[in-house]
Design an enzyme around this catalytic site. Structure first.
Site, short mmCIF file in Angstrom:
data_model
loop_
_atom_site.label_atom_id
_atom_site.label_comp_id
_atom_site.label_asym_id
_atom_site.label_seq_id
_atom_site.Cartn_x
_atom_site.Cartn_y
_atom_site.Cartn_z
N ASP A 107 0.87 -1.18 -0.05
CA ASP A 107 0.02 -0.08 -0.14
C ASP A 107 0.88 1.27 -0.01
OD1 ASP A 107 -3.21 0.53 1.75
OD2 ASP A 107 -2.25 1.71 0.22
C1 BMA Z 1 -3.58 4.14 0.32
C2 BMA Z 1 -4.97 3.42 0.44
C3 BMA Z 1 -5.08 2.51 -1.01
C4 BMA Z 1 -4.91 3.36 -2.10
C5 BMA Z 1 -3.44 4.00 -2.01
C6 BMA Z 1 -3.36 5.02 -3.35
O1 BMA Z 1 -3.82 5.08 1.21
O2 BMA Z 1 -5.78 3.83 0.67
O3 BMA Z 1 -6.29 1.98 -1.01
O4 BMA Z 1 -5.09 2.57 -3.36
O5 BMA Z 1 -3.41 5.01 -0.93
O6 BMA Z 1 -4.17 6.07 -3.26
#
Ligand code: BMA
Length: 748
Positions: free
Chosen positions: A679
């Site tokens: 992530d």
């Molecule tokens: C992170 C999460 C993911 C998202 C990523 C890109 O904070 O929330 O679900 O795809 O950012 O924005």
């Protein structure tokens, strides 16, 4: 998330839309139809619905300031239009109280809801007080009243047990009370992203109609009016339990701790932990009625097969749903194992619906033998409108001996065994045998193997390949993108490795261009319609193709463990099978035009509070049967090209450092060949098993291929590698990692 030096998008700042007004062909129609089928009718006393030609008074400011989607990366979409509930009522020609509407239209602009900032968005908007005179005038001229109640939560924004979030506000209660006194026929529309408190329901004797209209994306108002007018009979069914009160939810006492949450309820999530509910999982009324018969049932070597027939026994056309539940030895609850949605059936019309159940679906995880087992014992199958409904017995089976269907390895044991496993499975390095400089195009053309190409890559090139370019909104892709990876350095570009771009989100492209805003995830799950779900997400695939987006960071598909989780709007259900099958349809739609889906967040991202650091502490049986199961189903049924690990820890180990989650379960047991990415950003940490191996080296040892968006900020020590695995990542591990990345790029 606001971090000095990061792009506005990385700080959660929505960027303005540019370019021509664009909707992919057919998207407006399929978004509306998905909205139509997502709406769940919970109450329809005296057939107060559909509205015929009665004059209707519409209350609640969310008729104008409608919530179309939840907050965060999954909601920052810029559609060409957003049809509010009042717009939809108007355009459907419903005979509504224009004086009352005028009062709301005059009041709302002076009471603009505070948009809030990242993670501080408003759960609800202040409600307009309705004077006695206005109420009297409305009740004098209208036979029915509609009251719209709106809620939203989102990423970094869990609901709270307060008025205005999980509970109604005093103003909302006052409004309901006034309307209930002034009208004999009251209909409430819940414009929400997940269950709220329902204890208020029994207070209002004239509240005869109750609909959950969710957050249905850009065509919301038209879908709501379609159901209100009876143009469409409601056919949505709950994908989660609505309990009498918050404390009834099995996870109620173990949710929201910022540091760690022990999933003490175990497998008893939602209906699995409740003997009854105010509105049970699977529940949903129609304007017509259906009857389902089992035509025949047979058992084969690997399946239980049911042929059912659903008949419209009412006076209006509508779509019906057949739900199939199984009793499993040792469990005192029934489990969803199959479902099928009918086409539109006219009164008297029938449709045959086949429900093939794979026997593995009734297997349970046996901790002692570290395997999924179909236990010996007696199994019964029921067709019902909820797990509690055993009206129609569909079949039974006796299994005479335990059948091991998947041998696993325990993934929650201590570090020592893990260290041994890692040591024993270190991948061998690939030797360089081709002297001539190979380009990635040579590999594409089949002139050289991928390993020949990888063997020529230096450790620095391998390291750069295993991370994104650095930040979101890369200048090397469509404005508003979530970041890029692949050919991100001159050396990698020189090798013809292309740039791969990523973009959020599950309900529409989060780019600085006009794109379709789809219904939220849990609304899509409430359609229980896989064909429609696939069609809906293939319209998002059209947007991806139109704007050249390679990877969609979605669907989000974590189990809805507790109603307070802010991202439940994005997720599908409390049930692993419905979650997995809905995600399967979504992935097929997203990948139908060559792009890649990235299912997320693997795994146990079931709360937003302190999401980067909190630990989901889950026993192995629960982990495998409930929280990993939807991902397993989606991977086996739809081969998503990417998967994103979650922010949180699982039993104290971050998902992006979790060797057993990725290499043991995902790769070894499920045979997943796709790309694993983090992530966005990750926590720095030393490997407990190999303290010299830290941060990105620790991540790659765990099998997480790409750090996104790649920023080497936060003191990251980058890569070190040597042939000393105790203290360093090995070249073989870096090369194996590159193989997954380059295979993904090759097969895109
Ligand atoms: C992170 C999460 C993911 C998202 C990523 C890109 O904070 O929330 O679900 O795809 O950012 O924005």
């Amino acid at each position: 998330m606001s971090e000095a030096g990061l792009s506005p998008l990385a700080q959660g700042i929505s960027l303005p839309v540019e370019g021509e007004k664009y909707n992919s062909p057919g998207s407006i129609d399929v978004i509306r139809r998905a909205g139509d089928e997502a709406i769940v009718l919970l109450k329809n006393d005296d057939e107060v619905l559909p509205i015929k030609d009665e004059r209707v008074a519409v209350f609640g400011r969310c008729q104008i300031n409608t919530f179309f989607v939840g907050y965060g990366s999954g909601g920052d979409v810029k559609p060409t239009r957003k049809v509010s509930i009042l717009d939809g009522i108007k355009s459907a020609g419903i005979n509504y109280d224009t004086e009352l509407a005028r009062a709301y239209k005059a009041w709302c602009p002076d009471h603009i809801p505070d948009e809030g900032t990242w993670g501080k968005w408003p759960f609800s908007f202040p409600e307009m007080p309705v004077s006695d005179e206005l109420m009297q005038a409305a009740s004098d001229s209208c036979e029915k009243a509609v009251v719209v109640i709106g809620r939203a939560a989102g990423e970094d924004r869990d609901n709270t047990l307060t008025k205005g979030s999980f509970f109604l506000t005093d103003e909302e209660e006052a409004l309901l009370e006034k309307v209930d006194k002034a009208f004999e026929n009251v209909i409430v529309l819940l414009n929400i992203g997940g269950p709220i408190d329902f204890t208020w329901l029994k207070k209002y004797s004239n509240l005869k109609g109750l609909l959950i209209v969710w957050q249905l994306g850009q065509e919301m108002g038209h879908a709501v009016a379609d159901v209100l007018t009876g143009r469409v009979s409601p056919s949505g069914h709950l994908a989660q339990t609505i309990a009498e009160k918050y404390d009834d939810y099995p996870s109620a006492a173990h949710f929201g701790d910022p540091d760690s949450n022990e999933y003490k309820e175990g497998v008893r999530v939602g209906y699995r932990g409740l003997k009854e509910a105010l509105f049970p999982f699977g529940y949903g009324l129609s304007y017509t009625t259906f009857d389902t018969q089992v035509l025949d049932y047979k058992e084969t070597a690997h399946t239980f097969e049911f042929r059912t027939e659903i008949t419209n026994t009412g006076k209006r056309s509508g779509k019906g749903l057949v739900q199939l539940y199984a009793t499993i030895p040792g469990y005192d609850f029934r489990t969803l194992v199959g479902y099928g949605k009918s086409d539109e059936l006219a009164p008297g019309e029938s449709e045959v619906i086949l429900l093939p159940v794979k026997k593995v679906q009734v297997s349970i995880y046996d901790t002692d033998s570290e395997s999924f087992v179909i236990q010996k014992g007696f199994y019964e199958f029921f067709i019902g409108d909820t797990p509690y409904d055993t009206t129609v017995k569909a079949g039974q089976a006796t299994v005479t001996d335990d059948i091991v269907v998947q041998k696993c390895e325990s993934i929650t044991e201590g570090s020592e065994k893990l260290k041994e496993r890692i040591h024993d499975r270190l991948p061998a390095p690939v030797e360089t045998i081709v002297q001539e400089q190979i380009s990635f195009d040579d590999v594409r053309a089949g002139k050289y193997s991928l390993d020949d190409f990888i063997a020529q890559m230096t450790p620095a090139e391998l390291s750069d390949l295993s991370r994104g370019e650095g930040d979101m909104d890369s200048p090397n892709a469509i404005k508003g993108n979530a970041g890029v990876f692949g050919g991100i350095t001159p050396a990698l570009k020189k090798k013809d490795i292309p740039i791969i771009n990523t973009s959020d989100g599950p309900s529409g492209l989060r780019v600085c261009r006009y794109s379709s805003l789809l219904p939220i995830g849990t609304a899509v799950a409430s359609t229980w319609n896989r064909r429609l779900t696939e069609e809906l997400y293939s319209s998002e695939a059209d947007d991806m193709k139109h704007y050249g987006v390679d990877v969609l960071l979605g669907p989000g598909m974590n189990i809805q463990r507790n109603p307070l989780c802010g991202r439940n709007f994005e997720y599908y259900s409390e049930d692993p099978y419905l979650s997995g099958m809905t995600a399967t349809a979504a992935v097929r739609g997203i990948q139908s035009k060559g792009a890649a889906a990235c299912i997320k967040h693997f795994a146990c991202n079931n709360q937003e509070t302190n999401r980067y650091r909190n630990s989901s502490d889950v026993d192995e049986k629960t982990l495998r049967e409930i929280y990993l199961k939807p991902f397993e189903i989606a991977i086996r049924e739809s081969s998503p090209k990417c998967i994103m690990t979650s922010y949180n820890q699982i039993n104290g180990v971050w998902a992006h450092y979790n060797y057993d989650l990725v290499k043991t379960v995902l790769r070894k047991e499920w045979g997943y060949e796709g790309l694993v990415m983090t992530d966005w950003w990750m926590q720095l940490a030393d490997s407990p098993e190999f303290p010299g191996v830290k941060n990105n080296a620790y991540r790659i040892r765990a099998g997480v291929n790409i750090l996104m968006p790649g920023a080497l900020t936060r003191g990251d020590v980058g890569f070190v590698h040597d042939s000393d695995p105790e203290n360093y990542l090995t070249l073989g591990e870096l090369q194996e990692n590159a193989r997954y990345i380059l295979n993904f790029i090759l097969l895109r």
